[in-house]
Design a protein around this motif. Structure first.
Motif, PDB file in Angstrom:
ATOM      1  N   GLY A  10      -8.368  -1.123  -2.132  1.00 23.59           N
ATOM      2  CA  GLY A  10      -7.635  -0.281  -0.714  1.00 23.59           C
ATOM      3  C   GLY A  10      -6.455   0.095  -1.277  1.00 23.59           C
ATOM      4  N   GLY A  11      -6.183   1.510  -0.507  1.00 26.77           N
ATOM      5  CA  GLY A  11      -4.936   1.887  -0.648  1.00 26.77           C
ATOM      6  C   GLY A  11      -4.669   3.490  -0.139  1.00 26.77           C
ATOM      7  N   VAL A  17      -8.066   5.132  -5.750  1.00 24.85           N
ATOM      8  CA  VAL A  17      -8.912   4.379  -5.264  1.00 24.85           C
ATOM      9  C   VAL A  17     -10.323   4.573  -5.946  1.00 24.85           C
ATOM     10  N   HIS A  49      -5.537   5.332   4.864  1.00 30.02           N
ATOM     11  CA  HIS A  49      -5.921   4.364   4.256  1.00 30.02           C
ATOM     12  C   HIS A  49      -7.587   4.558   3.927  1.00 30.02           C
ATOM     13  N   ASN A  51     -10.560   2.772   1.218  1.00 32.54           N
ATOM     14  CA  ASN A  51     -11.031   1.667   0.495  1.00 32.54           C
ATOM     15  C   ASN A  51     -12.564   1.748   0.177  1.00 32.54           C
ATOM     16  N   ALA A  73      -5.129  -4.384  -4.013  1.00 32.84           N
ATOM     17  CA  ALA A  73      -4.455  -3.849  -2.789  1.00 32.84           C
ATOM     18  C   ALA A  73      -3.324  -2.927  -3.641  1.00 32.84           C
ATOM     19  N   SER A  78      -3.284  -2.258   3.201  1.00 31.19           N
ATOM     20  CA  SER A  78      -4.908  -2.462   2.582  1.00 31.19           C
ATOM     21  C   SER A  78      -5.064  -3.851   2.902  1.00 31.19           C
ATOM     22  N   ASN A  82      -7.696  -5.516   5.639  1.00 34.74           N
ATOM     23  CA  ASN A  82      -9.092  -5.984   4.981  1.00 34.74           C
ATOM     24  C   ASN A  82      -9.129  -7.543   4.498  1.00 34.74           C
TER      25      ASN A  82
END
Length: 577
Positions: A10-11, A17, A49, A51, A73, A78, A82
């Protein structure tokens, strides 16, 4: 050792990503693992965001996992968004740059890695995705040479120096995390895969491949999420087979161009999402009236209007079945797997020409954009059929026209390609006689309507209703469509452990509804639940309308933009019985 594992990165959108996920999953595919991915992303190019979650297994599976083993992350957001998915003892590999912190109550192991710093030491922060990939790959104890090969394939076109730097980034990320963790994590070691390389693609790519194999040589379309990848795939592939893709100014132009090309004898398709389908409705009626073959792909997303362009939904069913004004025959098919996307696309072209009707291939975002593994496809499984396309015609008397809309026993008339000798006829969107001449005769009108509407009587596609029904009298029948099948199957395994006898059917032919195939399953079940990603129970309404048993049927609906999880289906079904 474990047989499956779930990994997520995630980012912020635009910081690598997607490429990290692509290389990581490609390497796993090289080892022969089965993969199932889902991408959560924002409806903008950069920022917000995002992911990507991948489920890795030694056996086939078609559902997102409930929990998460490893989270990579790039930022604290993230982790915050998550971390709740992490199973006890799960792992977070996070960029040390933002001083990562686990939320309160999360039982996981945190490995802060100077992801950005390592990348900058190598010349650019853009390589932080490779540092992160190397770190998480190393924790799994998988062979690094396979990963490096995937890196070479990703960056090879940029030259040897770039490849070497990225491989070095992978190595430094791996070395750092292994020193931090004391070596690969014993509880995360995957059982060896079968070693057989599998196809690994998104549903849209499988549709594009099916279009090429099915003889499509022209695609006219306008870009729209989540359908654009079909066009992008065919832009690369069709020219190799003498075909082309035309990006039109809008969806109205796309569908009318497709109708014109099909009329001229070229297998042509268009693809869009809900907003585009709305714009196509009048033209779909034209295809129905002129009995011109037409294939449309509708990749459903959150609506109405612009809605949730990058989120999961199955709310276009009513539009596909009822959207056109007046009454025309049409076919709506819902693929349920990657293989279905391929084979059903070929079959859609066949059906559109055999019955001379619009065929809508109905997918959803999870199936269209979710990347998954499948075994080798059989190019000979669906033979090409062009229906009553006639190329050699008998001589006509002077001033006589070809009966393009001839009243036949099965309702399907002979079809010709414009310019063929002795095939001249009229084509118009108004009501017409057998030669296409406009006609307002009430007698002719009834005959033509009956002809068109009767041609699909008793028509069933391959696997119109796909059933896994081991019980003659189940406690529960679960009905789904599209991408929900694998999730239902996993929920059923848990229901079986609870002592609930459960059957499952996936309805793949949405219209005309396969009434006689569905009824026996409804009749034998004590209770029925219809699972779908919309707010109004559109599939359930079709079941009740055509097959009855409304008193047995309950809805299981989800319309928050996310796909169903096996745990959600299990819990809801258990409460029902």
């Amino acid at each position: 050792m474990i047989s499956q594992l779930s990994w997520k990165i995630g980012g912020q959108q635009g910081e690598g990503v997607e490429s990290t996920d692509r290389i990581f999953s490609t390497a796993l595919n090289r080892l022969g693992y089965y993969l199932y991915g889902y991408r959560h992303f924002s409806s903008r190019i950069k920022g917000g965001h995002t992911n990507n979650k991948i489920r890795i297994s030694t056996k086939p599976m078609l559902a997102i996992s409930d929990d998460l083993d490893i989270l990579v992350a790039f930022d604290q957001e993230s982790i915050d968004l998550n971390a709740h998915e992490l199973r006890p003892g799960g792992v977070v590999v996070a960029d040390a740059k933002f001083n990562p912190v686990l939320p309160e109550g999360i039982n996981a192991r945190l490995f802060p890695v100077p992801i950005t710093s390592i990348a900058e030491d190598l010349g650019t922060s853009l390589m932080k995705n490779m540092v992160a990939s190397g770190a998480s790959w190393a924790l799994l104890g998988l062979p690094i040479d396979v990963f490096n090969k995937a890196v070479e394939e990703e960056f090879g076109r940029k030259g040897a120096a770039i490849v070497e730097k990225n491989i070095e980034a992978v190595k430094r990320g791996a070395d750092f995390v292994l020193e931090l963790a004391g070596g690969p994590l014993e509880d995360f070691q995957l059982e060896p895969a079968d070693g057989k390389q599998k196809l690994f693609m998104i549903g849209n790519e499988a549709i594009g491949l099916g279009a090429v194999a099915g003889g499509c040589r022209l695609m006219s379309a306008y870009p729209i999420t989540p359908a654009s990848e079909i066009m992008e795939y065919l832009i690369k592939k069709l020219p190799k087979f003498g075909g082309t893709v035309i990006q039109t100014e809008d969806e109205i132009a796309a569908v009318t161009m497709a109708i014109g090309a099909n009329y001229a004898g070229v297998r042509t398709m268009t693809a869009s999402a809900g907003p585009g389908l709305s714009l196509m409705m009048e033209a779909i009626g034209l295809a129905g009236m002129t009995e011109t073959p037409l294939v449309i792909v509708d990749t459903q997303r959150g609506g109405p209007s612009t809605g949730l362009p990058t989120k999961q939904e199955q709310s276009d069913l009513n539009a596909m079945v009822y959207g056109t004004h007046g009454e025309i025959p049409k076919i709506v098919i819902a693929p349920a797997s990657l293989e279905d996307c391929f084979y059903d696309t070929i079959e859609s072209f066949n059906l559109s020409e055999e019955y001379q009707v619009p065929v809508i291939l109905m997918t959803d975002l999870q199936l269209s954009l979710g990347k998954q593994s499948c075994d080798e496809l059989d190019l000979n499984k669906v033979p090409i059929s062009r229906g009553k396309l006639v190329r050699e015609l008998p001589e006509l008397e002077t001033n006589q026209l070809f009966k393009r809309y001839e009243l036949t026993e099965d309702g399907v008339s002979p079809r010709v390609i414009p310019g063929d000798k002795n095939g001249i006829h009229h084509v118009t969107g108004v009501e017409h006689d057998e030669t296409g001449r406009p006609s307002e005769s009430s007698i002719n009108r009834k005959k033509m309507m009956d002809k068109r509407l009767g041609k699909l009587d008793g028509m069933y596609i391959r696997d119109a209703v796909r059933a896994d029904a081991p019980y003659d009298t189940p406690d529960l029948l679960v009905i789904g469509m599209g991408s929900t099948g694998g999730t239902i199957d996993e929920a059923r395994i848990r229901l079986e452990k609870d002592g609930v006898k459960t059957n499952h059917i996936t309805i793949r032919q949405i219209h005309p509804f396969p009434t006689e195939l569905v009824k026996p399953y409804l009749q034998s079940a004590t209770k029925v639940v219809v699972l779908e990603n919309n707010a109004t129970g559109q599939l359930a309404d079709q079941v009740k309308l055509h097959a009855g048993y409304a008193e047995k049927i309950s809805n299981l609906l989800k319309y928050d933009g996310n796909p169903f999880l096996p745990s959600e289906v299990h819990k809801a079904c258990k409460e029902l019985v």
